[in-house]
Design a protein around this motif. Structure first.
Motif, short mmCIF file in Angstrom:
data_model
loop_
_atom_site.label_atom_id
_atom_site.label_comp_id
_atom_site.label_asym_id
_atom_site.label_seq_id
_atom_site.Cartn_x
_atom_site.Cartn_y
_atom_site.Cartn_z
N PHE A 108 0.83 -1.21 0.00
CA PHE A 108 0.00 0.00 0.00
C PHE A 108 0.87 1.26 0.00
O PHE A 108 0.61 2.19 -0.77
N MET A 109 1.87 1.30 0.85
CA MET A 109 2.69 2.50 0.96
C MET A 109 3.48 2.77 -0.32
O MET A 109 3.45 3.89 -0.85
N TRP A 110 4.18 1.77 -0.83
CA TRP A 110 5.02 2.01 -2.00
C TRP A 110 4.19 2.23 -3.26
O TRP A 110 4.52 3.10 -4.07
N ARG A 111 3.12 1.46 -3.43
CA ARG A 111 2.26 1.70 -4.59
C ARG A 111 1.57 3.06 -4.48
O ARG A 111 1.37 3.75 -5.48
N GLY A 112 1.20 3.44 -3.26
CA GLY A 112 0.59 4.74 -3.07
C GLY A 112 1.55 5.87 -3.47
O GLY A 112 1.14 6.83 -4.14
N ILE A 113 2.83 5.75 -3.08
CA ILE A 113 3.82 6.76 -3.44
C ILE A 113 3.99 6.84 -4.96
O ILE A 113 4.05 7.92 -5.55
N MET A 114 4.03 5.66 -5.60
CA MET A 114 4.20 5.64 -7.06
C MET A 114 3.00 6.25 -7.79
O MET A 114 3.16 7.07 -8.71
N VAL A 115 1.81 5.86 -7.36
CA VAL A 115 0.60 6.38 -8.00
C VAL A 115 0.49 7.89 -7.80
O VAL A 115 0.16 8.64 -8.73
N SER A 162 0.15 15.45 2.70
CA SER A 162 -1.08 14.85 3.20
C SER A 162 -0.95 13.33 3.33
O SER A 162 -1.38 12.74 4.32
N PHE A 163 -0.32 12.69 2.34
CA PHE A 163 -0.19 11.23 2.36
C PHE A 163 0.64 10.76 3.54
O PHE A 163 0.22 9.88 4.31
N PHE A 164 1.82 11.33 3.72
CA PHE A 164 2.68 10.90 4.83
C PHE A 164 2.10 11.33 6.18
O PHE A 164 2.24 10.61 7.18
#
Length: 523
Positions: A108-115, A162-164
């Motif tokens: 979730f975290m790494w895919r979220g960063i990429m997206v 916002s994400f982090f």
């Protein structure tokens, strides 16, 4: 008079005792954690208010209007760049880390960063592509075009902040997030801003200061999040699990909610930019930013109350939830009243502090304050709908109000200008909160009101009388700022004294006792 615990236990059935203990526990948890957030928000708001005064005097209304228009462009497109992922992070980071599903957490975290990275680059390219049309044809402000690159960069940094930040909330490190964003990021923004403005860089300098402070904040939030990640999740190597369908649906739902909320909150400035000039938009934006400060206590409580709602609703402890909702809402409303009275009574002097050209915005301040008071009087009604699983009803309410907001803004702004905008904003703010309240009562059977609210009347009237008296004798202070501060302090002192002199019920005394014990412990 203090009643021994044994006497209370003997006079009440076990269920009531359990309910009371649960209420005390939850109230203590909410007060402790919301205090950290409140302190950070209060610090940022107070320092930010002084900085905003400096900014308004240096840049003027027109430059601030250009800034407000640029932020509306970044805000609209930034919604689609974020894709609802930051808010999903708060939920799914908590779920995955709490249940030991570390592979899903890593994915979730790494895919979220990429997206987020790809989506934000696309949105930034769109902002640069349409900047001429937006600046010249829509807002009729050609000067906006040259700043659009800076607004695009701020949009990218805002998405990752916002994400982090929400990921840290998922790890239950709200205090750490508050330290980074409120006690480090905001002061850096002000420090950089003052330095670059003193060099004569104008709006370009202010935007550069925001970019620099936002970049530092993102790095600090990313490092703090990385420290909380389990071993093996710090690198992108290995197989990354895909997003779960439930997480995708949740993000999409939140994207829809945010789009509606943003339309509701920013449509007035968008249409003002279309119909009026940047100077009047700047005056409106400054006045509206002051009214946004009013529900600071409600926002602080909401940060902690939301998971408590979900927990108590899932357990079926609606009696405890009702008591918390009533007590918290009453305290939020009570402690917002003196501040709201000061803003209304000193509206013209408050706006004049920003500069003589901003004084004309004093009616905006008064009308907007009434809308925010109703927001505080309703309390956490919207959160109750979301955290009890009734977000579909919340979305239906939002759709109705947003449609009404669009229609009335289109009718009134061309006729009344900024006054039409703030009237629609205050009225729809009141309407949406009252509709939330109706839904909460119909579905959950909860209402924030009881007879103890009548006890707010006497302290509130006494506080208002003292504040009006200070306004009438403001000349004695030889400075309007000192008069405003004196009115605020005296208003709160009279209100608190009135509440302590026989205006507290049993739950209020419990909260007051907990706060007093906390203060004594600190000193």
């Amino acid at each position: 008079m203090n009643i021994p615990d044994t006497a209370v236990e003997a006079s009440q059935p076990p269920i009531a005792s359990s309910s009371a203990a649960r209420f005390r526990s939850e109230m203590g948890h909410i007060s402790r954690h919301s205090a950290v957030f409140f302190a950070g928000t209060l610090f940022t708001a107070a320092a930010g208010y002084l900085f905003k005064i400096y900014l308004a005097r240096v840049l003027g209304a027109e430059a601030l209007g250009i800034y407000a228009l640029g932020m509306t462009v970044g805000g609209v497109l930034g919604l689609f760049a974020a894709l609802g992922l930051p808010q999903a992070a708060a939920r799914y980071v908590a779920v995955y880390s709490g249940t030991g599903r570390y592979a899903e957490l890593k994915g979730f975290m790494w895919r979220g960063i990429m997206v987020l990275g790809v989506a934000n680059l696309v949105v930034a390219a769109i902002m640069l592509w349409i900047r001429g049309w937006v600046a010249d044809r829509f807002y009729h402000t050609p000067a906006l075009s040259k700043y659009m690159g800076a607004f695009a960069l701020l949009t990218i940094l805002g998405s990752f902040t916002s994400f982090f930040g929400q990921a840290l909330a998922g790890f239950k490190d709200v205090a750490g997030r508050t330290v980074i964003t409120n006690f480090i990021g905001s002061p850096l923004n002000m420090l950089f801003g003052v330095g670059l403005l003193m060099l004569g860089m104008g709006l370009s300098g202010y935007l550069l200061a925001q970019i620099a402070s936002a970049a530092i904040t993102v790095v600090l939030l990313a490092v703090a999040t990385g420290k909380l990640m389990p071993p093996g999740c710090h690198t992108v190597t290995g197989k990354l699990p895909a997003f779960e369908p439930e997480a995708i649906r949740f993000s999409a739902s939140l994207l829809a909610v945010q789009a509606l909320e943003y339309t509701f909150a920013s449509l007035d400035k968008i249409l003002l930019g279309y119909y009026l000039d940047a100077r009047r938009v700047g005056i409106y934006a400054v006045a509206a930013s002051v009214t946004v400060f009013l529900p600071i206590l409600l926002q602080s409580v909401n940060q902690i109350f939301s998971p408590t709602i979900a927990d108590l609703h899932a357990r079926g402890e609606l009696d405890v939830l009702r008591r918390l909702y009533q007590t918290l809402t009453k305290w939020i409303l009570g402690f917002t009243l003196p501040l709201a009275i000061v803003v209304c009574v000193f509206a013209a002097p408050l706006m004049h502090i920003f500069g003589s050209e901003f004084r004309a915005g004093w009616p905006i301040l008064i009308i907007g304050t009434f809308g925010q008071l109703i927001n505080c009087a309703v309390g956490s009604a919207g959160l109750l709908l979301i955290m009890s699983g009734h977000q579909d009803r919340l979305i239906r309410v939002q759709v109705k109000v947003v449609v009404a907001n669009i229609v009335f803004n289109l009718i009134l702004i061309p006729i009344w200008g900024v006054i039409g905008a703030i009237v629609v904003s205050a009225a729809t703010n009141a309407a949406i909160n009252l509709l939330y309240l109706r839904e909460v009562k119909a579905i959950l059977g909860l209402t924030p009101y009881n007879r103890s609210y009548v006890r707010l009347c006497l302290p509130g009237l006494a506080s208002a009388a003292v504040i009006v008296l200070v306004r009438m004798e403001a000349g004695l202070f030889h400075n309007v700022v000192l008069a405003i501060v004196a009115g605020l302090l005296l208003g709160y002192l009279v209100f608190i004294a009135g509440m302590l002199l026989g205006c507290l019920d049993e739950d209020d005394r419990l909260v007051a006792g907990a706060v007093a014990a906390k203060v004594r412990g600190r000193f």
